[in-house]
Design an enzyme around this catalytic site. Structure first.
Site, short mmCIF file in Angstrom:
data_model
loop_
_atom_site.label_atom_id
_atom_site.label_comp_id
_atom_site.label_asym_id
_atom_site.label_seq_id
_atom_site.Cartn_x
_atom_site.Cartn_y
_atom_site.Cartn_z
N LEU A 1 0.83 -1.20 0.00
CA LEU A 1 0.00 0.00 0.00
C LEU A 1 0.86 1.25 0.00
CD1 LEU A 1 -3.02 -0.65 2.38
CD2 LEU A 1 -2.94 -0.72 -0.09
N CYS A 2 0.26 2.34 -0.44
CA CYS A 2 0.88 3.65 -0.53
C CYS A 2 1.50 4.02 0.81
CB CYS A 2 -0.19 4.66 -0.93
SG CYS A 2 0.38 6.31 -1.15
#
Lengths: 183, 79
Positions: free
Chosen positions: B16-17
């Site tokens: 994830l970011c």
């Protein structure tokens, strides 16, 4: 009697013209400065997210940890001694480092934090520890506030190796022309 | 899209970011200008994030392919 000194009426004073717009983002330095004041786990997490995202975009990133934020940079394998009974007491109350941070909301005696960490892990979100490691690896400058260390009686040896102790002059220098964040 | 030959590959599936960005940045450091990096992802947002990252860093975004929800992005290292 008229006063010889003219006092400008603040309301009537002309509003300073806004600085002429430079060529937008292109003119701004490719820099980000984060002042991390908070010692709340969630807020610090957000700070590292921004810092690492910016650094991974090739930006020059500085993180300045001050006040409660200094807690993140304390080594966990030793306890700062402090230099008088008050700093000793205060350091005892704020003992621990990176892993001892609390959630700013719904901490619930650690239950909320435990759940949050578990949820983040399940979704493969990096932990604070990993984010700090990434930040150092990406060349993010990690500065600890000198005044905060003085007040608390923390020495250089009490902080992680990646930390440099710096003053506000450095922060202002780095912040000039950069995108600032205060967290 | 015509077949692009990548010089290096990076698996960002499940990340994830901003982790994919961090990994891409690190991987790019090891490439020479003109080389192409292939990034595997299963994150829909990568379709926005990777072109934006390229705009910011000056690397060239070549596009992506998609099969069975597996996204394959191609980025050429800047000169």
């Amino acid at each position: 009697m008229d006063s010889p000194v003219s006092v400008p009426n603040p309301v009537a004073a002309p509003v300073a013209a806004p600085a002429p717009a430079t060529d937008g983002a292109a003119a701004a330095a490719n820099k980000v400065t984060l002042i991390v004041f908070s010692g709340d786990m969630d807020k610090v997490w957000a700070a590292f997210n921004i810092a690492n995202g910016a650094a991974a975009s090739g930006m020059d990133v500085t993180m300045f940890f001050t006040f409660w934020g200094l807690k993140i940079l304390k080594r966990e394998d030793r306890h700062p001694k402090g230099d008088n009974w008050m700093t000793k007491m205060f350091l005892f109350m704020t003992r621990g480092g990176l892993h001892s941070l609390k959630l700013s909301n719904l901490h619930r005696g650690g239950m909320g934090k435990w759940m949050m960490e578990k949820m983040a892990k399940a979704k493969n979100v990096a932990s604070l520890e990993e984010m700090l490691k990434d930040a150092v690896d990406l060349g993010v400058k990690i500065y600890g506030c000198e005044v905060s260390t003085r007040i608390l009686g923390i020495t250089r040896e009490d902080l992680l190796d990646c930390v440099e102790i710096r003053g506000i002059a450095t922060v202002i220098k780095e912040a000039t022309g950069s995108t600032p964040f205060f967290i | 899209m015509t077949e692009i030959k990548a010089d290096a590959s990076l698996d960002c599936k499940g990340l994830l970011c901003p982790k994919p960005m961090v990994e891409m940045f690190k991987k790019m450091r090891g490439l020479i200008p003109g080389q192409i990096l292939e990034v595997l992802s299963d994150d829909e947002l990568a379709k926005k994030n990777i072109p934006d990252w390229c705009t910011k860093t000056g690397n060239e975004y070549l596009g992506f392919t998609e099969e069975n929800k597996l996204l394959r992005f191609f980025v050429k290292k800047r000169a």
